[in-house]
Design an enzyme around this catalytic site. Sequence first.
Site, PDB file in Angstrom:
ATOM      1  N   HIS A  24       0.846  -1.197   0.000  1.00 53.15           N
ATOM      2  CA  HIS A  24       0.000   0.000   0.000  1.00 53.15           C
ATOM      3  C   HIS A  24       0.885   1.253   0.000  1.00 53.15           C
ATOM      4  O   HIS A  24       0.653   2.188  -0.787  1.00 53.15           O
ATOM      5  CB  HIS A  24      -0.914  -0.004   1.222  1.00 53.15           C
ATOM      6  CG  HIS A  24      -1.714   1.247   1.398  1.00 53.15           C
ATOM      7  ND1 HIS A  24      -3.039   1.342   1.042  1.00 53.15           N
ATOM      8  CD2 HIS A  24      -1.373   2.474   1.894  1.00 53.15           C
ATOM      9  CE1 HIS A  24      -3.479   2.573   1.298  1.00 53.15           C
ATOM     10  NE2 HIS A  24      -2.487   3.275   1.832  1.00 53.15           N
ATOM     11  N   GLU A  25       1.883   1.259   0.866  1.00 49.70           N
ATOM     12  CA  GLU A  25       2.777   2.419   0.927  1.00 49.70           C
ATOM     13  C   GLU A  25       3.640   2.527  -0.323  1.00 49.70           C
ATOM     14  O   GLU A  25       3.967   3.631  -0.757  1.00 49.70           O
ATOM     15  CB  GLU A  25       3.654   2.330   2.183  1.00 49.70           C
ATOM     16  CG  GLU A  25       2.879   2.318   3.495  1.00 49.70           C
ATOM     17  CD  GLU A  25       1.930   3.490   3.635  1.00 49.70           C
ATOM     18  OE1 GLU A  25       2.226   4.583   3.101  1.00 49.70           O
ATOM     19  OE2 GLU A  25       0.866   3.328   4.270  1.00 49.70           O
ATOM     20  N   HIS A  28       1.990   4.571  -2.821  1.00 48.34           N
ATOM     21  CA  HIS A  28       2.192   6.016  -2.678  1.00 48.34           C
ATOM     22  C   HIS A  28       3.610   6.419  -3.099  1.00 48.34           C
ATOM     23  O   HIS A  28       3.815   7.469  -3.713  1.00 48.34           O
ATOM     24  CB  HIS A  28       1.984   6.452  -1.222  1.00 48.34           C
ATOM     25  CG  HIS A  28       0.582   6.303  -0.728  1.00 48.34           C
ATOM     26  ND1 HIS A  28      -0.503   6.835  -1.379  1.00 48.34           N
ATOM     27  CD2 HIS A  28       0.087   5.689   0.381  1.00 48.34           C
ATOM     28  CE1 HIS A  28      -1.600   6.559  -0.701  1.00 48.34           C
ATOM     29  NE2 HIS A  28      -1.277   5.863   0.363  1.00 48.34           N
TER      30      HIS A  28
END
Length: 442
Positions: A24-25, A28
């Site tokens: 998920h990170e 980003h």
Amino acid sequence: MTVLLFIGGVLFVAVGIALSIALHEVGHLLPAKLFKVRVTRFMIGFGPTMWSRKKGETEYGIKAIPAGGYVAMIGMYPPNPGDGSVRPSSTGMFQTLATEARSAAHEEVGPEDANRVFYKLPVWKKIIIMLGGPTMNLLIGVVLMAVLLMGFGTAQATTTLGEVNACQVAYGAPVPKDLANCMPTPAAAAGLQPGDKLVSFDGVPVTEWAAFTDHVRASAGKNVPLVYERAGKTVTTSITPVLTARPVIGANGMAEVDSSGTAVTVQAGFLGVGPTSAMVREPASAVLPAVGDSVAQIGGVVLQLPQKIVGIAQAAFSSEPRDPNGPISVVGVGRVAGEVAAMEQVPMSSRVATLLGLLASVNLALFVFNLIPLLPLDGGHVAGALYEGARRQVAKLFKRKDPGPFDIAKLLPLTYVAAVVLMAMGALLIYADIVKPVNLFG
């Protein structure tokens, strides 16, 4: 052995969730670096740093509390008034919070970083960066669902009988201990046995269990011919479904319940038989519809979250049962994973498939939850970027001065309130999953 399997299931899901958070990170991180934003830290977890290593301008690390993660980008907020970029506003406690956050966002900004700060990005780049995390969870969910459906398949009812009930019992009532004096079900009276393969019912070929069930429910009180195979021989008999209360089955295949948690029933025909099940592999075309159904169900839970949380609180501190369709914490997910892994009577392939399905559901839940337009969630940042774009378009339309980047730091007081509420909800879910866990397996 059962204890080891339980621990193995918990570890399997724990590692899977940790990897999902990390990816998920990464969702980003990659677009941020693509758009030349300087990323100072990429951290998995919160609290004290357990391990870290700096590569280039970014420090990568793991923290002590494995409950999320973050990517630190410089200049998340515009600079404080006085730098000439943001008009000053009223003073007070809320303004102080915003001022401190802006200062922290610019602590590591140097002269060479003037065009590498997040707040100066075009709106569409901000949205891509903030949607990168949820999109990664969606992709993980799609991949896991594809492995589950195409590789393992789904358990589907066959037309072979797996059980034949001996007694007619009101729906939801316990089976009597004395079976000798009970009213036999139509199936038992007709001599049906587990292993019999249904051929036709009322002259209609039986090819799908769901269609057969619908036909039975509509045939109450009607004596109809039934053809089945037993040990390679075809047997013809007649059978009369009885009219009794049966559960209403929803679109998700589960029995519907009312607001009090009581099963919704309807008068329908009943034979007293149940099918065997077999794992059937699905085509690639079934993956996205299955993901869509899961996302829709999760979205429904999110929309009803305040009501669900009230129900969980009532169940946690009273004798009321937990809603099996309500949200659970990571503790609850771990417990379910352990129970699945410890089911030694279930084939290992089925247990692995269930654990993969659980991880897919977790990732789809992360996707949906992070889209909520509320800070500190990703959806809150997306909403702020959309607002910035809208007001710039309005200014352009009316030939007004460009209002500049939206100062999302002004919303930090609301962010802190939302964060406290989210933490309280998480703590309540963890407590409920410990003292009154959801019982999914009877």
